[in-house]
Design a protein around this motif. Structure first.
Motif, PDB file in Angstrom:
ATOM      1  N   LEU A   1       0.839  -1.203   0.000  1.00 20.98           N
ATOM      2  CA  LEU A   1       0.000   0.000   0.000  1.00 20.98           C
ATOM      3  C   LEU A   1       0.871   1.249   0.000  1.00 20.98           C
ATOM      4  N   ASN A   2       0.593   2.158  -0.921  1.00 22.68           N
ATOM      5  CA  ASN A   2       1.375   3.389  -1.051  1.00 22.68           C
ATOM      6  C   ASN A   2       0.729   4.544  -0.304  1.00 22.68           C
ATOM      7  N   VAL A   3       1.557   5.301   0.428  1.00 18.47           N
ATOM      8  CA  VAL A   3       1.131   6.560   1.020  1.00 18.47           C
ATOM      9  C   VAL A   3       1.908   7.695   0.362  1.00 18.47           C
ATOM     10  N   SER A   4       1.430   8.912   0.568  1.00 17.19           N
ATOM     11  CA  SER A   4       1.954  10.066  -0.177  1.00 17.19           C
ATOM     12  C   SER A   4       2.364  11.184   0.774  1.00 17.19           C
ATOM     13  N   PRO A   5       3.607  11.163   1.262  1.00  9.87           N
ATOM     14  CA  PRO A   5       4.064  12.222   2.168  1.00  9.87           C
ATOM     15  C   PRO A   5       4.222  13.560   1.445  1.00  9.87           C
ATOM     16  N   MET A   6       4.077  14.640   2.201  1.00  6.45           N
ATOM     17  CA  MET A   6       4.335  15.975   1.680  1.00  6.45           C
ATOM     18  C   MET A   6       5.840  16.220   1.665  1.00  6.45           C
ATOM     19  N   ALA A   7       6.269  17.242   0.937  1.00 11.84           N
ATOM     20  CA  ALA A   7       7.699  17.506   0.776  1.00 11.84           C
ATOM     21  C   ALA A   7       8.410  17.709   2.103  1.00 11.84           C
ATOM     22  N   ASP A   8       7.709  18.254   3.100  1.00 13.56           N
ATOM     23  CA  ASP A   8       8.358  18.533   4.388  1.00 13.56           C
ATOM     24  C   ASP A   8       8.469  17.306   5.281  1.00 13.56           C
ATOM     25  N   GLY A   9       7.939  16.155   4.835  1.00 16.72           N
ATOM     26  CA  GLY A   9       8.029  14.943   5.629  1.00 16.72           C
ATOM     27  C   GLY A   9       6.793  14.656   6.449  1.00 16.72           C
TER      28      GLY A   9
END
Length: 537
Positions: free
Chosen positions: A387-395
């Protein structure tokens, strides 16, 4: 439950013959498109889509050689992998900075195919001639990244393995690399993202995965102007943009390299990750057929031999026919098999509902029920979910995604015995839901299931048969298990009792000539899915 081929110690003429044929056909399949390895083997009567070949080494060390015959001795799906059922990874990198539409931002940026990407880029960051994709590196700071928090989140979600997209198609390495000058330790975050996270995961007892997508990086125009924007290269060559650079280091970032040099660069990066971090799973996106067979053989042998020194039982996962399934696990992107599989397989799916695997502005997410019910379907068919999650650029992993993961984890805390360490039943189940075809094969990962859709798993000792209802029943509802009967897919032994797994309540049930029936007790049910355990003699 399933019959597999096994071979006693010592030479086996039949196995050697099969491996010889598989090796030859595999080599042919990499050159003769669109004929595939599997298609060719099926035509020769040596392969079915669900073939499973087990080649035990009796626990003795084995030095793998870079040839298909030697590599075929590797057990494709380790037992721990089959038992794990569920892992998490994430798309996070430079493409997370613009957070526009898709992680394929750099692909569209230098092409006319979707002009809105260049328009957005120039409006927000400046002219393409002056601000290239590599100029996002200083903006990718990952200042809120906490590997311990991420490892906690993944563990609490019920994942048994996790890890990063080590390198996507875009040439930027998410580890401390001496091979790739464009990496997170030397620039951007100036941290070893992969090293820190895998260390935190291992401390929690999770297995680890590293995924590689960089086979697509090389610009494959071969000097032909008509191929500057070929689909099989991530960056389009353009004489006015940085993609055409001949700078000794920058050309590596944009994949502007001769084939032989690139193939070695591809291999050296994988080797480095294996040697530094010892992941349990190497997972590959497509386009491996564009990398030389010699380098793929060397990669495979190196990974398997490294595992011999660390005592790991490792797994190679690829899509399509990128590696023979005698020694690797098949992955189906955003989908699943339509029927029960004798061999263990994997699907990689997203939490995001549409479009991107990376975080993008305004991103929408699937409901916990939609995700979990489709995961149960995979498990019932002998599959493993990534399962893929999608972090924001700041972590940051935003709260919407954390909430979905949290609900899946809570469900697995209650019903996990029906998932982890189980094996498929004779049939995966039944029900009225109809699955659309998946974009990458098999069926869609977004099937809308309901309470009338039934799935099964069973314990390895065959003492428990688990019945999943992909919805919420009403108290007193009669649940007809239509495929369970004395002449069809009945339990191997007599049923002693039936228990609603969430509450532990014993359930009234009836065995008729043509079916079993369960009477739903008056208990609190999950809104996501529910499980009954049929305890067998």
């Amino acid at each position: 439950m399933f019959l597999t081929k096994s071979h006693p110690p010592g030479p086996d003429p039949l196995l050697n013959f099969e491996v010889s044929i598989i090796s030859k056909v595999y080599s042919m399949s990499r050159q003769l498109m669109p004929v595939t390895l599997i298609t060719a083997l099926m035509a020769m009567g040596l392969w079915s889509c669900d073939s499973a070949v087990t080649k035990p080494l009796n626990g003795e060390p084995y030095a793998y050689e870079p040839n298909w015959e030697s590599l075929s001795k590797h057990q494709a799906a380790a037992d721990w992998f089959s038992d794990a059922k569920f892992g998490i990874y994430f798309h996070w990198g430079l493409y997370s900075v613009p957070a526009y539409e898709t992680e394929w931002y750099p692909y569209f940026l230098y092409r006319d195919e979707k002009p809105d990407f260049a328009e957005y880029h120039e409006r927000k960051f400046g002219p393409l001639e002056e601000f290239g994709y590599h100029d996002f590196i200083p903006m990718f700071r990952a200042e809120k990244f906490d590997p311990e928090d991420w490892a906690n989140l993944f563990q609490q979600a019920g994942a048994r393995f996790a890890g990063p997209v080590a390198q996507h198609h875009d040439g930027f390495a998410m580890w401390d690399s001496d091979v790739n000058p464009w990496n997170v330790a030397d620039m951007g975050p100036e941290r070893d993202i992969t090293g820190e996270l895998l260390a935190s995961l291992k401390k929690k007892g999770l297995r680890t995965i590293a995924t590689f997508h960089h086979a697509r990086l090389r610009q494959r125009h071969e000097g032909d102007r008509k191929k500057w924007a070929t689909y099989n290269s991530h960056f389009a060559y353009h004489p006015d943009y940085p993609t055409s650079t001949n700078d000794a280091e920058l050309r590596k970032f944009y994949g502007n390299m001769p084939e032989e040099e690139f193939d070695q660069y591809w291999l050296d990066q994988v080797r480095e990750v294996v040697d530094k971090y010892s992941p349990d799973i190497l997972w590959y996106d497509v386009w491996m057929n564009f990398v030389s067979e010699k380098k793929i053989l060397e990669m495979s042998a190196h990974f398997l031999n490294h595992a011999q020194t660390t005592g790991q039982e490792v797994v190679l996962v690829t899509k399509h026919n990128d590696l023979p399934k005698t020694m690797s696990v098949l992955d189906i992107e955003q989908g699943g098999k339509k029927d029960l599989s004798e061999s263990v397989w994997m699907t990689d799916i997203t939490l995001s509902d549409k479009g991107s695997w990376c975080y993008t502005e305004g991103q929408k997410y699937k409901t916990p029920g939609l995700v979990l019910r489709n995961m149960i379907d995979v498990w019932s068919k002998n599959g493993v979910v990534l399962l893929n999650v999608s972090p924001m650029a700041d972590g940051t992993i935003n709260q919407e995604q954390q909430d979905v993961l949290g609900q899946i984890g809570q469900w697995l805390d209650t019903y996990g015995e029906a998932v982890y360490g189980t094996v498929p039943f004779y049939t995966y189940g039944f029900g009225p839901a109809r699955a659309a075809d998946g974009a990458h094969g098999g069926q869609s990962a977004k099937v809308e299931y309901g309470v009338s859709d039934i799935r099964f798993t069973t314990s390895k000792d065959q003492k428990s048969l688990y019945v999943f209802l992909l919805g919420k029943p009403e108290a007193g509802e009669e649940i007809n298990l239509k495929k369970l009967n004395s002449i069809g897919y009945g339990p191997a032994t007599a049923v002693k009792r039936v228990v609603e797994l969430g509450s532990g309540t014993e359930v009234a049930w009836v065995q008729e000539e043509k079916q079993y029936k369960i009477i739903a007790p008056d208990v609190e049910y999950s809104d996501l899915a529910n499980v009954f355990r049929m305890e067998l003699e």
